[in-house]
Scaffold this active site. Structure first.
Site, PDB file in Angstrom:
ATOM      1  N   LYS A  67       0.862  -1.196   0.000  1.00  0.00           N
ATOM      2  CA  LYS A  67       0.000   0.000   0.000  1.00  0.00           C
ATOM      3  C   LYS A  67       0.895   1.241   0.000  1.00  0.00           C
ATOM      4  O   LYS A  67       1.943   1.251   0.676  1.00  0.00           O
ATOM      5  CB  LYS A  67      -0.927  -0.028   1.224  1.00  0.00           C
ATOM      6  CG  LYS A  67      -2.005   1.046   1.185  1.00  0.00           C
ATOM      7  CD  LYS A  67      -2.959   0.950   2.383  1.00  0.00           C
ATOM      8  CE  LYS A  67      -4.005   2.050   2.380  1.00  0.00           C
ATOM      9  NZ  LYS A  67      -4.893   2.026   3.556  1.00  0.00           N
ATOM     10  N   SER A 142      -9.888   2.341   2.322  1.00  0.00           N
ATOM     11  CA  SER A 142      -8.971   3.040   1.467  1.00  0.00           C
ATOM     12  C   SER A 142      -7.959   2.155   0.748  1.00  0.00           C
ATOM     13  O   SER A 142      -7.357   2.585  -0.241  1.00  0.00           O
ATOM     14  CB  SER A 142      -8.191   4.072   2.306  1.00  0.00           C
ATOM     15  OG  SER A 142      -7.387   3.429   3.275  1.00  0.00           O
ATOM     16  N   SER A 166     -10.445   0.084   6.490  1.00  0.00           N
ATOM     17  CA  SER A 166      -9.767   0.153   5.188  1.00  0.00           C
ATOM     18  C   SER A 166      -9.120  -1.121   4.699  1.00  0.00           C
ATOM     19  O   SER A 166      -8.688  -1.180   3.544  1.00  0.00           O
ATOM     20  CB  SER A 166      -8.700   1.240   5.207  1.00  0.00           C
ATOM     21  OG  SER A 166      -9.297   2.477   4.991  1.00  0.00           O
TER      22      SER A 166
END
Ligand code: GLN
Length: 458
Positions: A67, A142, A166
């Site tokens: 990420k 997210s 997320s």
């Protein structure tokens, strides 16, 4: 089990295959940076070790996706925000260092809502990522890029961060496993901070066993993160064979999509058939979780984002007459609208005139939620609930309506406020072929048992 490199299937082969898939799925907008050169170099080093007969790690040659809010020197770490563009990290996050010490190879950084603010990956400076099952729908967020990278089999695992859902929500939107561990299990050192009291590092995988392996590698105390717990993970013992599983009555209503409610009922029947007991729970304080979260988290965001001043990291706006103008122009141009909204809400709820009315109330609600979970776990071993009220929604459907977007998080945020672990598990498909997910919730430090128990639901 993840495919590791050996003499016949080399790390170079594994990396090349993953990079070919990255190219093939380019239109999903999963990656913000592709680590082609760095990944091939690392693969060659691992292959040389294998050829020499040297010992290699438990993740030797396994390609993975990182990420975009984990710091490492390869490429730029931007948290998918304009204000961090051009920022190359001098440090490596502890979690990344641990994975790479076992031979894992980062093939790219994944797209996310800027600074992890969002539930759809539409708040990214680089544009949205598309859902693995329907390109017209959101990836969730997210950590949308990471979830889709695993769902489309580009990599066998990806990292994520979960401040309010997320990891679990995009995992459930894309039919993969996603774990938010107990708060403090994996070091947050070197990960761009969102809300320090709820941020957790975790993973996306295709199987519970892969999740367990990644936890064994990364969990543990880190002198660089004072909130990490002593290493409980490896020592934790699995639960008895017949368990009490809690169902939260308060969530069985019209605001939850009927197909999700049906999936939950079906899983409960399966559990009963396997000899587990289903216990109904009333958890009335959970209805305050969303409101408390959207006060506490913006307050911490406002503080954590104050460091982005155009001097120290990444992007700086040009043509500023003086220092104050430089701050103002950089922050105005560099943050996304959702980042700014949270900075404003955060500073408002912390201001001397409103602190008692908002922040203090939210902190009290948080204490009630912590107690409610403790109570619930005196009546059951684990809880099974939806992750979100609906499956993946259409791109553009909610992005213009912040409250509708926040409501997406009503079932995920309470775990972060309480610090308890949650594992999103795949739970079939809707009639339109969208992924359905549920989450298993456990008491603090039950992460290993939770992962083990999820096998009952495959
Ligand atoms: N969707 C939630 C939010 O926007 C959670 C985000 C996260 O966990 N990083 O705050």
């Amino acid at each position: 089990m993840m495919k590791t490199a050996n003499k016949t299937v080399t790390a170079t082969r594994l990396v090349k295959d993953a990079l070919a898939k990255v190219k093939h799925f380019e239109d999903y907008n999963i990656f913000t940076f592709i680590n082609e050169e760095g990944a091939l170099k690392k693969a060659a080093e691992i292959d040389a070790k294998i050829a020499r007969g040297e010992k290699v790690g438990r993740l030797a040659g396994v390609p993975y996706a990182l990420k975009d809010n984990f710091l490492s020197p390869e490429g730029e770490t931007t948290a998918s925000a304009h204000i961090l563009e051009g920022f190359s990290s001098p440090v490596t996050a502890t979690a990344v260092a641990k994975l790479e010490a076992e031979g894992a190879i980062m093939i790219g950084r994944t797209n996310m809502d800027a600074f992890a603010h969002g539930s759809s990956t539409e708040n990214s400076y680089f544009g949205p990522t598309r859902n693995a099952f329907d390109k017209e729908r959101v990836a969730g967020g997210s950590s949308g890029g990471s979830a889709v990278a695993v769902a489309l089999d580009i990599v066998e695992f990806a990292t994520g961060t979960d401040t309010g859902g997320s990891i679990r929500q995009p995992a459930s939107f894309n039919g993969v496993y996603g774990l938010k561990p107990t708060y403090g299990t994996i070091s947050r050192y070197g990960v761009v901070a969102m809300a320090s009291s709820t941020d957790c590092i975790g993973f996306f995988t295709k199987t519970p066993d892969d999740m367990n392996l990644l936890m064994e590698i990364t969990a543990g105390q880190d002198p660089k993160d004072m909130t990490t717990l002593p290493d409980y993970y490896k020592e934790s013992t699995p639960k008895e064979s017949s368990l009490r599983i809690g169902i939260i009555k308060d969530f069985d209503n019209e605001s939850v999509d009927i197909e999700i409610r049906k999936a939950l009922k079906k899983k409960c029947e399966e559990l009963k058939a396997k000899g587990h007991e289903i216990v109904e729970l009333e958890m009335p304080a959970l209805k305050y979780a969303l409101a408390a979260y959207y006060i506490i988290v913006p307050a911490e965001i406002a503080s954590n984002l104050s460091r982005y001043d155009g001097i120290r990291y990444g992007f700086r706006a040009g043509d500023s007459q003086d220092l104050n103008a430089l701050y103002k122009n950089t922050r105005s141009e560099g943050f996304m609208p959702e980042n700014k909204r949270r900075i404003m809400i955060g500073n408002f709820v912390l201001s001397s005139g409103f602190y008692d009315a908002y922040f203090l109330k939210a902190a009290k609600a948080r204490t009630l939620i912590v107690k409610e979970y403790a109570d619930a776990f005196s009546k059951c071993d684990f809880i099974l609930t939806p992750v979100s009220p609906n499956p993946a929604f259409k791109l553009g459907e909610k992005v213009g309506d912040p409250v509708a977007m926040y409501l997406e998080d009503m079932m995920s945020v309470s775990l972060n406020l309480a610090g308890v672990p949650g594992l999103a598990i795949p739970a079939g498909k809707t009639k339109d072929g969208l992924a359905l997910g549920l989450q298993l919730v456990g008491p603090r430090r039950s992460d290993k048992a939770l992962i083990e128990f999820s096998k009952e639901l495959i």
